[in-house]
Scaffold this active site. Structure first.
Site, short mmCIF file in Angstrom:
data_model
loop_
_atom_site.label_atom_id
_atom_site.label_comp_id
_atom_site.label_asym_id
_atom_site.label_seq_id
_atom_site.Cartn_x
_atom_site.Cartn_y
_atom_site.Cartn_z
N ARG A 54 0.95 -1.10 0.12
CA ARG A 54 0.13 -0.10 0.08
C ARG A 54 0.85 1.03 -0.09
O ARG A 54 1.69 1.56 0.86
CB ARG A 54 -0.83 -0.03 1.16
CG ARG A 54 -1.44 1.31 1.51
CD ARG A 54 -2.67 1.31 2.25
NE ARG A 54 -3.79 0.54 1.64
CZ ARG A 54 -4.98 0.59 2.40
NH1 ARG A 54 -5.38 1.37 3.44
NH2 ARG A 54 -6.03 0.03 1.67
N ASP A 106 -17.22 6.84 -1.57
CA ASP A 106 -16.06 6.76 -0.79
C ASP A 106 -16.14 8.13 -0.19
O ASP A 106 -16.68 9.23 -0.32
CB ASP A 106 -14.97 6.28 -1.61
CG ASP A 106 -13.53 6.02 -0.83
OD1 ASP A 106 -13.87 5.89 0.39
OD2 ASP A 106 -12.68 5.63 -1.36
N GLN A 140 -10.00 -3.95 -3.49
CA GLN A 140 -11.37 -3.60 -2.95
C GLN A 140 -12.40 -3.88 -4.00
O GLN A 140 -13.44 -4.40 -3.79
CB GLN A 140 -11.29 -2.17 -2.42
CG GLN A 140 -12.65 -1.79 -1.95
CD GLN A 140 -12.93 -2.37 -0.68
OE1 GLN A 140 -12.01 -2.11 0.09
NE2 GLN A 140 -14.19 -3.21 -0.56
N HIS A 146 -7.29 0.88 -6.57
CA HIS A 146 -7.63 -0.22 -5.45
C HIS A 146 -8.02 -1.41 -5.77
O HIS A 146 -9.36 -1.79 -5.68
CB HIS A 146 -8.53 0.62 -4.49
CG HIS A 146 -8.38 0.01 -2.96
ND1 HIS A 146 -7.43 -0.90 -2.73
CD2 HIS A 146 -9.18 0.58 -1.74
CE1 HIS A 146 -7.87 -1.22 -1.43
NE2 HIS A 146 -8.74 -0.21 -0.95
N CYS A 203 -16.34 1.21 0.43
CA CYS A 203 -15.23 0.34 0.86
C CYS A 203 -14.70 0.47 2.47
O CYS A 203 -13.96 -0.30 2.86
CB CYS A 203 -14.11 0.62 -0.41
SG CYS A 203 -13.49 2.47 -0.20
N ARG A 232 -13.20 -9.01 1.33
CA ARG A 232 -11.58 -8.82 1.19
C ARG A 232 -10.91 -9.89 1.51
O ARG A 232 -10.15 -10.23 0.94
CB ARG A 232 -11.17 -7.53 1.94
CG ARG A 232 -11.81 -6.10 1.37
CD ARG A 232 -11.25 -5.59 0.16
NE ARG A 232 -9.88 -5.49 0.20
CZ ARG A 232 -9.21 -4.64 0.69
NH1 ARG A 232 -9.84 -3.37 1.20
NH2 ARG A 232 -7.70 -4.47 0.67
N1 CP Z 1 -11.13 -0.33 2.44
C1 CP Z 1 -9.83 -0.40 2.74
O1 CP Z 1 -9.04 -0.45 1.84
O2 CP Z 1 -9.96 -0.31 3.94
P1 CP Z 1 -8.41 -0.10 4.85
O3 CP Z 1 -8.02 1.21 4.50
O4 CP Z 1 -8.88 -0.03 6.24
O5 CP Z 1 -7.52 -1.21 4.57
#
Ligand code: CP
Length: 313
Positions: A112, A228, A142, A139, A268, A296
């Site tokens: 990430r 989001d 997701q 992403h 998400c 997930r």
């Molecule tokens: N949706 C998502 O990626 O959640 P986090 O940022 O908590 O990993």
């Protein structure tokens, strides 16, 4: 070691959704359903026995961290968690050198980070598959979970309408790749200055992408409404400006009433109730956000299997 045969082709990464074909995405979704079913019945599924995942977090996470870590252990593997501050990345070790070293020691890496170019540089110097756990641009994990969730609740997403309300962020661009790959229509509505960049989208057909100034029009006839936060990670300096700009892009009961009667709502997470979504929606009967978050876990187990072992079963 797993009895499965490793893929014999070139090294595969999952840096954005379109790194996979529609057929491969559908395979991962179906495999995730099988893995989820076994998980619910407490049946062991140790296809990644003796395998190690390294996770590199340059931004905060709850769902991504827990789902990858729990999922790898549930598959019989091990996990190493690195952060920028807790590793030499925080002391300017080049990402290329980090990739060369980590990928000699583990089987798989999830990252990430910020710019997509950073994960691409990592992948270019890796000996093992790299998974995008979120970048500024995409992403994809997701969206795999979101598609699995849609399929579970409503069947195939092909030919359906998905309404994206709010910021043209990493999620919206990944939804657009999903629409192109899987054959559904993406409706998008956001305030001026926060809309999709034509330099990135190209000119998709109207059957793939339709943009609306009014979020209510974008929701009309939708099978799925999703949104989001107004300010994604890394853009916190813009928070106050964005609050004003996005005030009319809050998914509320009125917007949901224009969607199809059996439309579902996804987010998400994390969510800010009263900003991008009202509590009446995210906590209401059309919301599937908790299934979406759980998925997930299941879909990423299928993804990791696929990258390391190819198609199974
Ligand atoms: N949706 C998502 O990626 O959640 P986090 O940022 O908590 O990993």
């Amino acid at each position: 070691m797993s009895a499965a045969t490793p893929p014999t082709g070139p090294l595969r990464h999952f840096l954005q959704l379109r790194d996979f074909s529609a057929d491969e995405i559908n395979y991962v979704i179906e495999r995730a359903r099988l893995i989820k079913d076994k998980f619910k019945r407490y049946q062991p599924h140790h296809t990644l026995h003796d395998r190690t995942l390294a996770m590199v977090f340059e931004k905060a996470s709850t769902r991504t961290r827990v789902s990858f870590e729990a999922g790898t252990y549930q598959l019989g593997g091990s996990v190493i968690n690195l952060t920028t501050a807790g590793s030499q990345l925080g002391r300017s070790e080049p990402i290329e050198d980090t990739a060369r070293v980590i990928s000699r020691m583990v089987d798989l890496v999830m990252i990430r980070t910020f710019e997509q170019t950073r994960i691409e540089r990592f992948a270019a110097h890796s000996r093992v598959p790299i998974i995008n756990g979120l970048t500024n641009e995409f992403h994809p994990c997701q969206i795999l979970a979101d598609i699995l969730t849609f399929v579970e609740h409503r069947g195939s997403i092909q030919g359906k309408v998905v309404a994206w309300i709010g910021d043209a962020n990493n999620m919206s661009y990944t939804w657009l790749q999903a629409a192109e790959l899987l054959g559904f229509t993406l409706h998008v509505s956001g305030p001026q200055g926060y809309r999709l960049d034509p330099a990135r989208t190209g000119t998709p057909a109207a059957s793939v992408l339709r943009e609306f100034a009014d979020p209510r029009e974008a929701c009309a006839g939708a099978d799925l409404v999703t949104t989001d936060v107004w300010t994604s990670m890394g853009f916190e300096d813009e928070n106050e400006v964005r609050r004003r700009a996005f005030a009319d892009w809050c998914v509320d009961a009125e917007m949901m009433s224009g969607a199809n009667p059996d439309a579902i709502f996804m987010h998400c997470l994390p969510a800010h109730r009263g900003e991008e979504v009202m509590g009446e929606v995210i906590d209401g009967p059309q919301s599937v956000v908790w299934d979406e978050a759980e998925n997930r876990l299941h879909v990423q187990k299928a993804l990791m299997e696929f990258l390391l072992l190819g198609r199974l079963g």
